[in-house]
Scaffold this motif. Structure first.
Motif, PDB file in Angstrom:
ATOM      1  N   UNK A  45       0.813  -1.207   0.000  1.00  0.00           N
ATOM      2  CA  UNK A  45       0.000   0.000   0.000  1.00  0.00           C
ATOM      3  C   UNK A  45       0.852   1.265   0.000  1.00  0.00           C
ATOM      4  N   UNK A  46       0.175   2.381  -0.276  1.00  0.00           N
ATOM      5  CA  UNK A  46       0.823   3.683  -0.258  1.00  0.00           C
ATOM      6  C   UNK A  46       0.137   4.514   0.821  1.00  0.00           C
ATOM      7  N   UNK A  47       0.916   5.027   1.733  1.00  0.00           N
ATOM      8  CA  UNK A  47       0.336   5.815   2.822  1.00  0.00           C
ATOM      9  C   UNK A  47       1.373   6.725   3.424  1.00  0.00           C
ATOM     10  N   UNK A  48       1.092   7.198   4.619  1.00  0.00           N
ATOM     11  CA  UNK A  48       2.019   8.070   5.333  1.00  0.00           C
ATOM     12  C   UNK A  48       1.632   9.525   5.232  1.00  0.00           C
ATOM     13  N   UNK A  49       2.422  10.384   5.876  1.00  0.00           N
ATOM     14  CA  UNK A  49       2.091  11.817   5.949  1.00  0.00           C
ATOM     15  C   UNK A  49       1.922  12.494   4.590  1.00  0.00           C
ATOM     16  N   UNK A  63      -3.640   3.869   0.604  1.00  0.00           N
ATOM     17  CA  UNK A  63      -4.164   3.503  -0.703  1.00  0.00           C
ATOM     18  C   UNK A  63      -3.710   2.073  -0.987  1.00  0.00           C
ATOM     19  N   UNK A  64      -4.666   1.191  -1.306  1.00  0.00           N
ATOM     20  CA  UNK A  64      -4.325  -0.198  -1.617  1.00  0.00           C
ATOM     21  C   UNK A  64      -4.122  -0.408  -3.104  1.00  0.00           C
ATOM     22  N   UNK A  65      -4.943   0.244  -3.925  1.00  0.00           N
ATOM     23  CA  UNK A  65      -4.868   0.074  -5.374  1.00  0.00           C
ATOM     24  C   UNK A  65      -5.578   1.244  -6.046  1.00  0.00           C
TER      25      UNK A  65
END
Length: 186
Positions: A45-49, A63-65
């Motif tokens: 996944x894409x995440x973080x600040x 965000x998973x996809x």
């Protein structure tokens, strides 16, 4: 930015509970084509600040996809998002604040409704005549719910609409959605 710098809608972003299920619905119901995956599940996944700040989502959202699709005949793309995180609200209803539905033009409204229902949508009510400034003998619309609960409107207006007789936009040739539709006279 001035109004003249905006040329039209590029794409519509839709958050769905399952990217593959939503893709299957859009391909079955409308013949949508997958263009590309911006974020493949196996790469996420894409995440973080940075993601949280860019999208204005709560801390811990990932965000998973992400996938971009195109409808046949041109027009805006449909970008699907699948998220996980601390907040997941149900889709808005037409009475809620925010972008509340997507409307798609169909040459054959009845066939489009059948295709959507066969692909998993729920028809909210039988097709109705378009009212007032949009009326015409064959001009109709129907509302449906997608499998994930968003509101979808299908409409057709092969007959000239009353508003077209006086609208500057119509006289400038920037309307209607259906390029095969005869021009309104007035």
């Amino acid at each position: 930015m001035t109004a003249t710098s905006v040329r039209g809608i590029d794409h519509i972003g839709v958050t769905v509970p399952d990217l593959e299920t939503a893709t299957l619905f859009l391909t079955r119901a409308f013949g949508a084509e997958v263009l590309y995956d911006t974020l493949r599940r196996q790469d996420g996944p894409s995440g973080g600040p940075d993601v949280e700040r860019r999208l204005g989502v709560p801390a811990g959202t990932q965000q998973l996809a992400i996938r971009m699709l195109a409808l046949p005949g041109g027009g805006p793309g449909i970008e699907l998002f699948e998220f996980q995180g601390p907040r997941r609200e149900p889709p808005v209803l037409p009475c809620d604040f925010g972008w509340q539905h997507v409307a798609l033009y169909a040459d054959d409204l009845d066939a489009a409704v059948r295709d959507c229902v066969a692909a998993g949508a729920s028809l909210l009510a039988d097709a109705q005549p378009l009212p007032g400034p949009e009326e015409g003998e064959h001009n109709r619309f129907a509302y449906l719910r997608t499998p994930w609960g968003s509101t979808l409107q299908l409409l057709t207006y092969p007959d000239p609409q009353p508003w077209e007789r006086t609208a500057p936009r119509r006289s400038a040739g920037a309307w209607p959605t259906d390029p095969a539709r005869p021009a309104a006279t007035g």
